[in-house]
Scaffold this motif. Structure first.
Motif, PDB file in Angstrom:
ATOM      1  N   HIS B 298       0.820  -1.029   0.026  1.00 29.16           N
ATOM      2  CA  HIS B 298      -0.124   0.000   0.046  1.00 29.16           C
ATOM      3  C   HIS B 298       0.901   1.219   0.036  1.00 29.16           C
ATOM      4  O   HIS B 298       0.476   2.498   0.017  1.00 29.16           O
ATOM      5  N   THR B 299       2.251   1.031   0.097  1.00 25.33           N
ATOM      6  CA  THR B 299       3.097   2.268   0.010  1.00 25.33           C
ATOM      7  C   THR B 299       3.850   2.442  -1.379  1.00 25.33           C
ATOM      8  O   THR B 299       3.455   2.718  -2.317  1.00 25.33           O
ATOM      9  N   ASP B 300       5.110   1.883  -1.288  1.00 29.49           N
ATOM     10  CA  ASP B 300       5.926   2.216  -2.483  1.00 29.49           C
ATOM     11  C   ASP B 300       5.259   1.141  -3.784  1.00 29.49           C
ATOM     12  O   ASP B 300       5.827   1.944  -4.772  1.00 29.49           O
ATOM     13  N   PHE B 301       4.675   0.284  -3.506  1.00 33.80           N
ATOM     14  CA  PHE B 301       4.144  -0.554  -4.661  1.00 33.80           C
ATOM     15  C   PHE B 301       2.829  -0.444  -4.975  1.00 33.80           C
ATOM     16  O   PHE B 301       2.229  -1.315  -5.445  1.00 33.80           O
ATOM     17  N   GLY B 361       8.193   4.284 -12.562  1.00 36.37           N
ATOM     18  CA  GLY B 361       9.568   3.416 -13.339  1.00 36.37           C
ATOM     19  C   GLY B 361       9.727   2.048 -12.740  1.00 36.37           C
ATOM     20  O   GLY B 361      10.069   1.114 -13.049  1.00 36.37           O
ATOM     21  N   MET B 362       9.852   2.465 -11.327  1.00 34.60           N
ATOM     22  CA  MET B 362      10.574   1.216 -10.413  1.00 34.60           C
ATOM     23  C   MET B 362       9.447   0.176 -10.365  1.00 34.60           C
ATOM     24  O   MET B 362       9.885  -0.995 -10.431  1.00 34.60           O
ATOM     25  N   ASN B 363       8.088   0.427 -10.151  1.00 35.63           N
ATOM     26  CA  ASN B 363       7.165  -0.513 -10.429  1.00 35.63           C
ATOM     27  C   ASN B 363       6.867  -1.415 -11.399  1.00 35.63           C
ATOM     28  O   ASN B 363       6.602  -2.464 -11.652  1.00 35.63           O
ATOM     29  N   ILE B 364       7.583  -0.780 -12.656  1.00 32.01           N
ATOM     30  CA  ILE B 364       7.419  -1.403 -13.908  1.00 32.01           C
ATOM     31  C   ILE B 364       8.764  -1.927 -14.371  1.00 32.01           C
ATOM     32  O   ILE B 364       8.886  -2.510 -15.499  1.00 32.01           O
ATOM     33  N   GLY B 365       9.770  -1.923 -13.474  1.00 31.62           N
ATOM     34  CA  GLY B 365      11.030  -2.286 -13.581  1.00 31.62           C
ATOM     35  C   GLY B 365      12.032  -1.500 -14.575  1.00 31.62           C
ATOM     36  O   GLY B 365      12.783  -1.935 -15.123  1.00 31.62           O
ATOM     37  N   LEU B 366      11.546  -0.149 -14.835  1.00 31.81           N
ATOM     38  CA  LEU B 366      12.490   0.680 -15.610  1.00 31.81           C
ATOM     39  C   LEU B 366      13.513   1.281 -14.931  1.00 31.81           C
ATOM     40  O   LEU B 366      14.652   1.454 -15.641  1.00 31.81           O
ATOM     41  N   VAL B 367      13.472   1.501 -13.761  1.00 29.24           N
ATOM     42  CA  VAL B 367      14.363   2.335 -12.970  1.00 29.24           C
ATOM     43  C   VAL B 367      14.472   1.595 -11.858  1.00 29.24           C
ATOM     44  O   VAL B 367      13.726   0.867 -11.324  1.00 29.24           O
ATOM     45  N   PRO B 368      15.916   1.735 -10.931  1.00 27.77           N
ATOM     46  CA  PRO B 368      16.174   0.804  -9.773  1.00 27.77           C
ATOM     47  C   PRO B 368      15.298   1.444  -8.770  1.00 27.77           C
ATOM     48  O   PRO B 368      14.488   2.239  -8.861  1.00 27.77           O
ATOM     49  N   ALA B 369      15.093   0.298  -7.773  1.00 29.04           N
ATOM     50  CA  ALA B 369      14.172   0.633  -6.617  1.00 29.04           C
ATOM     51  C   ALA B 369      14.824   1.340  -5.654  1.00 29.04           C
ATOM     52  O   ALA B 369      15.959   1.158  -5.253  1.00 29.04           O
ATOM     53  N   THR B 370      14.182   2.481  -5.331  1.00 29.76           N
ATOM     54  CA  THR B 370      14.713   3.377  -4.429  1.00 29.76           C
ATOM     55  C   THR B 370      13.965   3.899  -3.291  1.00 29.76           C
ATOM     56  O   THR B 370      14.555   4.609  -2.416  1.00 29.76           O
ATOM     57  N   GLY B 371      12.792   3.242  -3.029  1.00 29.27           N
ATOM     58  CA  GLY B 371      11.912   3.663  -1.776  1.00 29.27           C
ATOM     59  C   GLY B 371      11.203   4.908  -1.926  1.00 29.27           C
ATOM     60  O   GLY B 371      11.100   5.557  -0.807  1.00 29.27           O
ATOM     61  N   ILE B 372      11.040   5.486  -3.093  1.00 35.00           N
ATOM     62  CA  ILE B 372      10.456   6.689  -3.324  1.00 35.00           C
ATOM     63  C   ILE B 372       8.903   6.317  -3.368  1.00 35.00           C
ATOM     64  O   ILE B 372       8.565   5.801  -4.411  1.00 35.00           O
ATOM     65  N   PRO B 373       7.921   7.013  -2.443  1.00 35.96           N
ATOM     66  CA  PRO B 373       6.528   6.631  -2.557  1.00 35.96           C
ATOM     67  C   PRO B 373       5.900   7.514  -3.997  1.00 35.96           C
ATOM     68  O   PRO B 373       6.482   8.566  -4.425  1.00 35.96           O
ATOM     69  N   LEU B 374       4.832   6.957  -4.535  1.00 30.71           N
ATOM     70  CA  LEU B 374       4.010   7.584  -5.563  1.00 30.71           C
ATOM     71  C   LEU B 374       3.400   8.913  -4.810  1.00 30.71           C
ATOM     72  O   LEU B 374       2.403   8.540  -4.050  1.00 30.71           O
ATOM     73  N   PRO B 375       3.586   9.986  -5.432  1.00 30.46           N
ATOM     74  CA  PRO B 375       2.874  11.333  -4.662  1.00 30.46           C
ATOM     75  C   PRO B 375       1.353  11.004  -4.705  1.00 30.46           C
ATOM     76  O   PRO B 375       0.715  10.896  -5.737  1.00 30.46           O
ATOM     77  N   PHE B 376       0.761  11.605  -3.699  1.00 26.18           N
ATOM     78  CA  PHE B 376      -0.945  11.599  -3.584  1.00 26.18           C
ATOM     79  C   PHE B 376      -1.488  10.348  -3.743  1.00 26.18           C
ATOM     80  O   PHE B 376      -2.436  10.009  -3.161  1.00 26.18           O
ATOM     81  N   ILE B 377      -0.720   9.112  -4.027  1.00 29.12           N
ATOM     82  CA  ILE B 377      -1.557   7.876  -4.048  1.00 29.12           C
ATOM     83  C   ILE B 377      -0.876   6.825  -2.895  1.00 29.12           C
ATOM     84  O   ILE B 377      -1.826   6.298  -2.262  1.00 29.12           O
ATOM     85  N   SER B 378       0.309   6.715  -2.670  1.00 31.60           N
ATOM     86  CA  SER B 378       0.892   6.021  -1.894  1.00 31.60           C
ATOM     87  C   SER B 378       0.532   6.215  -0.166  1.00 31.60           C
ATOM     88  O   SER B 378       0.284   7.549  -0.040  1.00 31.60           O
ATOM     89  N   TYR B 379       0.287   5.297   0.448  1.00 28.10           N
ATOM     90  CA  TYR B 379      -0.203   5.587   1.983  1.00 28.10           C
ATOM     91  C   TYR B 379       1.120   6.152   2.706  1.00 28.10           C
ATOM     92  O   TYR B 379       2.014   6.022   2.473  1.00 28.10           O
ATOM     93  N   GLY B 380       0.651   7.197   3.540  1.00 24.42           N
ATOM     94  CA  GLY B 380       1.585   7.830   4.294  1.00 24.42           C
ATOM     95  C   GLY B 380       1.456   9.152   4.470  1.00 24.42           C
ATOM     96  O   GLY B 380       1.159  10.148   3.667  1.00 24.42           O
ATOM     97  N   GLY B 381       1.089   9.792   5.807  1.00 24.15           N
ATOM     98  CA  GLY B 381       0.446  10.819   6.498  1.00 24.15           C
ATOM     99  C   GLY B 381       1.500  12.014   5.984  1.00 24.15           C
ATOM    100  O   GLY B 381       1.064  12.811   5.368  1.00 24.15           O
TER     101      GLY B 381
END
Lengths: 637, 405
Positions: B298-301, B361-381
């Motif tokens: 529910h966060t990065d992915f 890009g990380m979710n579809i394997g285009l760029v390395p996994a960096t632990g950056i959440p998706l703005p406005f969509i990922s869970y996180g206050g």
């Protein structure tokens, strides 16, 4: 004015980056959607834990005590459950798993739905064969082979393993235990969990339902498991078995045989016993009722229970008298007329006929109570209490087993706090002098005390582990040096007490004339302790033998069995004689079995000599135990 | 010039659409079905509450007098730097020191640092009469302080965002492109030094470009020497690294070389999105999601859940919403005439857009996994709050009297 340069750069960047995303998405979902759909259906890409094989446990001659044997286990993947009702009925009828239990297991880890949960282990092969047809209806269930522990004989020192429970999981999660892990619950399995366990490996699973590699990763990287270390104990399986065979049936009690020189335990028998293998299966209510019967088969009477020691405790009182100089070897104390009047109470001696006036050696020989009643009146209670501690009879011995109890010896403070008594303790003291009243010891503490007398005064921490074998060899000393300290006895005290113990088993009139060990000098002390558990006394015998070869010390204890001389000493005598008769065989070091040899040792070791049949036979025995072990290793993979 | 207030309803509406899509995605991502039993974790309504708070903060921000905002930016930046230092002494969570947690709420100082650094940099480089070099150096200096602190945490992905934002701000400040080339040239040298023909070609190209743009000989020489030095030192530095450090960098750049770590997550995400195919598996019906192969999806992915359940159509719709949103921001940047605010808006645009790009890009394997959440969509206050506030800053700039100077 919106056509400014930065705006254009931003628009182009935005357009290019998102076009790249859209194209990649198109490729992934539209062009290769079917391919990934098939992988998703097979559900097989995951990281799997490769369970490390737990270390075995062997006796001092590398004969197995605990082994791993292959077993078939049933696992559930909760994310694939189709119909809970159907599954619950199936599991109830074939594996006796209650629907409530299933619900709990599944919902405990509902957010790890891909992880396999161990539902049942040690499933008979026939069950798997009969159920194999129906398994198609339950894609969430899988049979997998693994290993289980096999305990070769009932005993109280190996303990047993079991599924990790919720508290243990919370406690040890950081140490990489899975919810399906086994963990040592009691005994050596618990005490040496860290050594036995090893470290689990990991591997990536990337095969489809047909077993073909999906080739998602070019390298099949995996972290191989590190198998646990095997334990080599000081236990001698032959001696253990013999002690078991000569212990009278139906009697509760224990036998400890220890090596005088090292403090290593050669036989560790507590009766009645239980078979640890029953914990490897689902325990039926009948078995459970049996384990909780009044005879308490689960109780380790050697270290987990403390008893009044009775007359075997007299060495402690006697040595204190000698050390303080209140008496010497020849001092005769109050004449025994079948008892002694202290204050206005008459304290009986076990022999109503009376012993007359005795010195300390004879008092030990005939186990006269009056001598010690009189002696302790001349001693300070607190001084005797601290002396008892220093003699090792009330402190924990530090054996490498969990849950050891300490003994108890009261002091002034105890009587003041408990009974509000500051004076008038003479009667209580009289009882303490002969190991009665409040004093409590475990059989192992008594044995450790007599072992110290046997080796001339050194108390050595009793222990079971000699060294580990397998991927690392760690001796007990390297793991944790054995605690050693000296009995607070002078040489003359030691000699006097030993003379007394010699008289017990050798001189006419000694209470342990049942001891007769040709080829060795025997020493010992009997005890018949009154207790609150019944009208019949506890039977005790503690003693040791001296030869020109390594010696042993034995303690036999029997709950409510009668007199120590009549009941306990004969058992000890049989074991002494068995030991003397088989001394060469017992003491001959065994060759390191093939699976534990280092590559250098393999080269050094010449082929087994033909003229010596014993090692050859043992080598064969090792060879036969080896194949299942290898299978076990592969089964876990 | 006209002086009027203007509230950009279009941008606000697009923001609302994104946030609500996020709540919907979080709802399905935290729903698990076992047999007939379906349970949903409480994340989605917590996110709704965070969204309410964030929108309330925008309202307050717009009501806040502009001079007050101007006044608090620098002290807030300094406080934030302090927070970045203090957070290094907090207990470790998942191998890094990123979070403060009070009352069960987690706050990452690096989240607020992004927005505040952008505002401070915009203030610094928008002053009159600064040479290009000074603009670059001031910007770089102000960015490096938080970046170094965040690198210690360690959180490599977040630091990248700062550099992209800085680059965009310099573009908005209309610094000539050749200076930007100078700024990025060491990075290119570093990467190309791993293969010697590449570095030779790159340095040749660089020198030609610098000469062609008629920079002074001195600047050209210094640039060439610095780049050459970096190219020479890199192989030495690389070989000086321990094996595990090398393999960590390799698996960052090529996650598929690490199937037990980052590669595993990316392959699971690709399987989930790919298996969603054109139309998706349907609302709450994602099988890969349900098996929880990806931890914390529910966060990065979270994009993997969208891709699996709503397919190519759904993913494209979300992408379109993002494009419209960013397009609108770019339009607004063109309209803002106060130099400082224009630069700040450009930084905000870049920081949000690159996070979006890197996460998807990380979710579809285009760029390395960096632990950056998706703005406005990922869970996180705290993430949602500061991203929304960043948009709020743009909304405020537009709503100010005199936004068209």
């Amino acid at each position: 004015m919106n056509r400014s340069f930065p705006v254009l750069v931003f628009r182009i960047t935005l357009g290019l980056l998102f076009l790249l995303l859209a194209v990649s998405l198109f490729r992934l979902q539209v062009l290769k959607g079917e391919y990934y759909g098939r992988i998703a259906e097979s559900n097989f890409v995951r990281i799997r834990r490769v369970v490390a094989t737990r270390g075995d446990i062997y006796d001092s001659k590398y004969r197995p005590i605990v082994l791993n044997i292959p077993s078939h286990n049933l696992y559930l993947t909760s994310g694939r459950i189709g119909n809970t009702e159907k599954l619950a009925v199936f599991l109830k009828t074939h594996f006796g798993i209650e629907p409530e239990e299933l619900r709990e297991l599944v919902f405990e880890q509902r957010f790890k739905t891909y992880e396999e949960i161990l539902l049942a282990d040690n499933i008979p092969y026939e069950t798997i064969l009969t159920l194999s047809e129906r398994m198609g209806d339950f894609p969430e269930l899988t049979f997998r082979s693994g290993t289980t522990r096999h305990y070769l004989y009932p005993n109280h020192f190996t303990g047993y393993v079991g599924r990790i429970n919720e508290e243990e999981y919370k406690l040890y999660r950081e140490e990489d235990y899975s919810l399906n892990a086994y963990i040592g619950k009691t005994g050596l399995e618990h005490y040496y969990e860290v050594l036995l366990r090893g470290r689990d490996g990991k591997e990536i699973m990337q095969v489809d339902a047909q077993g073909r590699s999906l080739e998602l990763f070019s390298e099949n990287t995996s972290i191989p498991p590190q198998n646990g270390l095997s334990l080599i104990l000081s236990i001698d399986n032959d001696l253990q078995e013999y002690a078991n065979s000569v212990f009278p049936p139906g009697i509760k009690g224990c036998v400890i045989v220890a090596d005088v020189e090292t403090g290593g335990i050669l036989a560790y028998l507590s009766k009645p016993d239980y078979d640890p293998n029953i914990f490897m299966q689902k325990i039926s209510t009948e078995v459970w009722a049996g384990l909780n019967s009044p005879a308490k088969p689960l109780l380790d009477r050697i270290i987990n229970a403390s008893y009044p020691p009775g007359s075997v405790f007299k060495t402690v009182t006697g040595s204190k008298g000698l050390e303080t100089g209140v008496i010497n070897r020849h001092t005769r104390l109050a004449s025994c007329t079948g008892g002694l009047k202290i204050g206005n109470r008459f304290f009986r001696c076990w022999n109503a006929g009376g012993h007359g006036s005795l010195n300390i050696v004879d008092a030990h020989k005939v186990s006269c109570d009056v001598f010690f009643y009189d002696l302790i009146q001349k001693l300070d209670l607190d001084a005797v209490a601290s002396h008892a501690k220093a003699c090792g009879v009330v402190e924990k011995t530090g054996i490498d087993l969990p849950g050891e109890r300490s003994g108890f010896y009261p002091d002034r403070k105890y009587y003041q706090d408990k009974l509000g008594l500051t004076s008038g303790l003479n009667g209580y003291k009289a009882n303490l002098a002969i190991g009665q009243g409040e004093v409590l010891t475990t059989p192992l503490q008594m044995n450790t005390h007599y072992a110290a007398i046997a080796r001339g005064g050194m108390i050595i921490q009793p222990h079971l582990l000699v060294q580990t074998m397998g991927s690392g060899r760690i001796t007990r000393e390297q793991l944790q040096p054995l605690a050693k300290h000296q009995l607070p006895w002078s040489a003359s005290t030691m000699q006097t007490i030993r003379d007394g113990l010699w008289a017990v088993t050798n001189a006419p009139g000694g209470t342990a004339r049942a001891i007769n060990v040709p080829g060795a000098t025997s020493y010992g002390k009997t005890g018949s302790a009154q207790n609150f558990m019944g009208n019949v006394t506890h039977a005790w015998f503690c003693g040791f033998i001296e030869t020109d070869k390594p010696d042993i010390v034995i303690t036999v204890f029997m709950e409510n069995a009668g007199g120590g001389g009549a009941m306990a000493a004969p058992v000890a005598n049989k074991i002494f004689n068995y030991y003397i008769g088989n001394l060469d065989k017992i003491r001959q070091p065994a060759p390191i079995p093939a699976q534990f040899r280092t590559s250098e040792e393999r080269l050094e070791e010449p082929p087994e000599p033909v003229e010596d049949p014993v090692p050859a036979l043992e080598a064969e025995a090792v060879a036969t135990t080896e194949p299942p072990q290898q299978e076990a290793g592969e089964g876990a993979r | 010039m006209i002086k009027r207030k203007k509230f950009d309803f279009m941008l606000a509406a697009l923001l609302l659409v994104l946030i609500l899509s996020g709540c919907v995605a979080i709802f399905t991502a935290s729903t698990t079905t076992i047999g007939e039993y379906t349970t949903t974790q409480s994340h989605w309504w917590k996110q709704l509450i965070f969204a309410g708070i964030s929108l309330g903060m925008i309202f307050l921000l717009i009501r806040l007098p502009m001079p007050v905002l101007d006044l608090i930016i620098i002290p807030a930046y300094l406080l934030n730097i302090l927070a970045l230092i203090v957070v290094l002494f907090t207990p470790e969570v998942n191998g890094s020191h990123r979070w403060f947690s009070f009352f069960g709420l987690n706050y990452q100082p690096s989240e607020s640092a992004k927005l505040l650094t952008i505002l401070v940099v915009a203030r610094a480089i928008s002053r009159d009469n600064l040479t290009e070099i000074k603009q670059i150096l001031y910007g770089l200096g102000l960015v490096l302080v938080p970046v170094l602190l965040i690198l210690i945490e360690p959180d490599f992905g977040t630091t990248l965002v700062f550099f992209f934002a800085l680059l965009a701000m310099l573009v908005a400040a209309e610094v000539p492109l050749v200076y930007l080339l100078l700024l990025v040239s060491p990075v290119v040298s570093m990467v190309s030094s791993l293969w010697w023909p590449a570095i030779l070609i790159w340095i040749a190209v660089l020198v030609v470009l610098l000469l062609w743009s008629r920079l002074s000989w001195v600047t050209t020489t210094i640039a060439a020497i610095i780049n050459g030095f970096i190219a020479l030192i890199m192989p030495v530095f690389w070989n000086g690294l321990k094996d595990y450090q090398q393999s960590r960098i390799v698996s960052f750049l090529n996650p598929m070389a690490d199937p037990l770590g980052a590669g595993y997550q990316i392959i699971q995400s690709k399987i989930a999105i790919g298996s969603g195919s054109i139309f998706g598996k349907g609302w709450l019906l994602g099988t890969q999601k349900n098996m929880n192969f990806l931890p914390e999806h529910h966060t990065d992915f979270i994009f993997s859940v969208v891709g699996e359940e709503f397919g190519f159509i759904g993913a494209l719709l979300l992408l379109t919403a993002f494009i419209l949103f960013f397009w609108r921001i770019i339009t607004d940047i063109g309209e803002i005439k106060v130099r400082e605010r224009k630069i700040a808006s450009a930084g905000i645009f870049a920081y949000l857009m690159f996070q979006t790009f890197i996460n998807i890009g990380m979710n579809i394997g285009l760029v390395p996994a960096t632990g950056i959440p998706l703005p406005f969509i990922s869970y996180g206050g705290s993430n949602l709050l500061f991203n929304t506030l960043a948009v709020g800053v743009i909304l405020k700039y537009l709503n100010e009297r005199g936004f068209m100077k």
